[in-house]
Motif scaffolding. Sequence first.
Motif, short mmCIF file in Angstrom:
data_model
loop_
_atom_site.label_atom_id
_atom_site.label_comp_id
_atom_site.label_asym_id
_atom_site.label_seq_id
_atom_site.Cartn_x
_atom_site.Cartn_y
_atom_site.Cartn_z
N ASN A 1 0.82 -1.19 0.00
CA ASN A 1 0.00 0.00 0.00
C ASN A 1 0.87 1.27 0.00
O ASN A 1 0.37 2.34 0.28
N LEU A 2 2.15 1.09 -0.28
CA LEU A 2 3.07 2.24 -0.20
C LEU A 2 3.60 2.58 -1.58
O LEU A 2 3.67 1.72 -2.47
N ASP A 3 4.01 3.84 -1.75
CA ASP A 3 4.65 4.20 -3.02
C ASP A 3 6.04 3.54 -3.06
O ASP A 3 6.54 3.06 -2.04
N SER A 4 6.67 3.53 -4.22
CA SER A 4 7.86 2.70 -4.37
C SER A 4 8.99 3.17 -3.46
O SER A 4 9.73 2.35 -2.92
N ALA A 5 9.12 4.48 -3.24
CA ALA A 5 10.21 4.98 -2.41
C ALA A 5 10.05 4.51 -0.96
O ALA A 5 10.95 3.89 -0.38
N SER A 6 8.86 4.77 -0.38
CA SER A 6 8.70 4.35 1.02
C SER A 6 8.63 2.85 1.11
O SER A 6 9.06 2.25 2.10
N GLY A 7 8.11 2.19 0.06
CA GLY A 7 8.10 0.72 0.02
C GLY A 7 9.52 0.19 0.10
O GLY A 7 9.81 -0.73 0.87
N GLN A 8 10.38 0.81 -0.69
CA GLN A 8 11.77 0.35 -0.71
C GLN A 8 12.43 0.56 0.65
O GLN A 8 13.14 -0.30 1.15
N SER A 9 12.14 1.70 1.29
CA SER A 9 12.81 1.96 2.57
C SER A 9 12.28 1.02 3.66
O SER A 9 13.04 0.56 4.51
N VAL A 10 10.97 0.67 3.57
CA VAL A 10 10.42 -0.30 4.52
C VAL A 10 11.10 -1.65 4.32
O VAL A 10 11.48 -2.34 5.27
N LEU A 11 11.28 -1.99 3.06
CA LEU A 11 11.88 -3.27 2.74
C LEU A 11 13.34 -3.34 3.24
O LEU A 11 13.77 -4.35 3.80
#
Lengths: 236, 471
Positions: A180-190
């Motif tokens: 449910n996140l945009d790719s930038a915040s998705g990547q940082s969560v990952l």
Amino acid sequence: MAIQLAASGVEKAYRKGRNEVPVLHGVDLQVERGEFVAVVGQSGSGKSTLLHLLGLLDTPDTGIVQLEGERIDNLPERRRDNLRNRTFGFIFQFYHLLPELSAVENVMLPHMIRLKAFTYLKQRKAIRARATELLERVGLGHRLTHKPNELSGGEMQRAAIARALAGGPEILLADEPTGNLDSASGQSVLELLRDLNRERSLTMMMVTHDQSIAQQADRIVRLAEGRIEEWATANV
Amino acid sequence: MYKSLLCWRYLRHRYIALASVVSVMLGVATMIVVNSVMAGFADKMRSRLHGVLADVIVESYDLDGFWNHQEVMARINEVAGKDILAMAPTMETFGLAKWTVNGHPFTRQVQIIGIQPAERAKTGDFAEFLYENKEATEREKPVNMPPSFEITQKVKRNRPAGRFLEGEPENSPFEHLVNQQIEQEVSDNGTIIGFAVGHIHFDGKDVPIAPPGTKIGLVFPAAGAKPKPGYDDFTVVGFFKSGMSEYDSSHVYVPLERLQAMRLLGDGQGKGAVNQIQVKAKPGANLDKLAAKLQTALEGLRPMFFKVSTWEQKQGPLLSAVAVEQSILNILLFFIIAVAGFGILAIFSMIVVEKTRDIGVLKALGASSAGIRQIFLGYGLALGIVGSGVGMLGGLLFVWKINAIEGWLSRVTGRKVFDDGIYYFSSIPTLVEPMTVAWIVGGALFIAVVASIWPAHRASKLRPVQALRFE
């Protein structure tokens, strides 16, 4: 390495009205300690269901789930509650923070549930300090007393990760954590998950439908129509 | 710990649930107000009833009574002297009152009671109900008349003839003539009549129809195997106003000796028959036991002749009617709170649906089914506490300020909400009984908890995955 979590011959069907919809048809899966496994598959392939069964959020119709070689899917409710509280940490696609509680209170929740009121009150300061530390670790040191509706999606997911870690789990189960996140915040969560996996040698199992995210795991398990289709080692 | 934290947070952030509690609040407040006012009325009525009636009344079944009341009183003293403070023999009979004021004839059916006023005053609050003013428009004025049938100069001056002297200087030459005229008109015997006998309630005011000085003719049955009517004239010297309309509209007090003589039941030398003995017990005496004891003792004196009853027994139907009214009203009002319970049930079911995901999260974090159930039960209890607590405070505040509220409502609506003419109360009487309040609040709490049992149980039965799939 030793096998920590295992499913063997797990089948599960859901009832929808009168129809029984089979979701899993005999899944065998073994996860080693400290491993970062990604489960991929199309929606409806049963990957979330598999995660729920492994994390004792649901019980299989047939087959067994084992933790450290011990069967856990048929334990009495109290022990299952206890395992969910201590051994497993859950991260959901929609974060599922409790809207009435602030970020730090959400992170303190596993201890509130674990301890009796009196013990909790005695240890409150220490628990709060630890929750603060975890939120700082996930980069939310400045958002401690914010309510979930005052946080962005990425921040909520980070708070949810901190909550999943708060109980001191051995296994982290993440259901589409970046879905449910945009790719930038998705990547940082990952990246955060990846780091946690390394620094705490947490076993991690992540469900995703995104191939590029799955690539960052140690191992990819592909589910199709309720069966494990292929095992692949990610090219890390 | 998470349970109480979540209860508290839900309470503070879910305003819709607080709305469901408004009905609990109103129910509790209404019950407290109604009970306090009814208890106030009942209490006031009891004290007035008790004021008119002595603690224990010994009466004969025969209207013609008994001559040996000295002996009867001696017997009473003998068996229960330590419990008894005072006794007064009286003679009570029914009759008619006839009089004419300004050419208008009036006839009333009355209860004629012959008393020795000083003695009678010792056995109850009789003296506190006597008023001598001719226009007692202000209610519940302080006592302003001694218990006496004496026809004072002031009363005599109130005769039509007396009006000639108004504005005349002292020792006017007319005075002697007028006094002679008055002496001819006035009967030797005074009477104190019920306030509602001597007044007509008209247009919110009490119009006197038998002011002091009025000559009233009383007709009553004289003694004998074939009773013939007796007749005598009396002069009104004052009014009796207990606030119980039943008494105020029928009682006529006359001197005992005179009534005895006119009913052919007296020898004219202070000896005569009475048909009642009013007994005042010492404070704290058990009246029911005392009455039973006297009944037994008097049976020995003369079997099947005396009837002994306490004031409560004499007014039994009236008192129990009030009690029945109060309990029926309570049952009906409790339905209000029961309705509020269903409101809580409905809103709670909605909240459980709304909170399904949170329930799933809590379970995923290790919360037990019992824990989830406790959250919602605790929430129900918390809502009940808020509702009944605010309702209790509101109700008590309303009771406390009820007369101010009544005055304000009367001003706003332009008509009297509480017509004091009906009950002769100058203000709405209230009596807050702590036990009643405790029962009401406890009942409301109970209903709030009971109403949350089902939704709480449903919430606890949700499997975590069921709850989490809800997306």
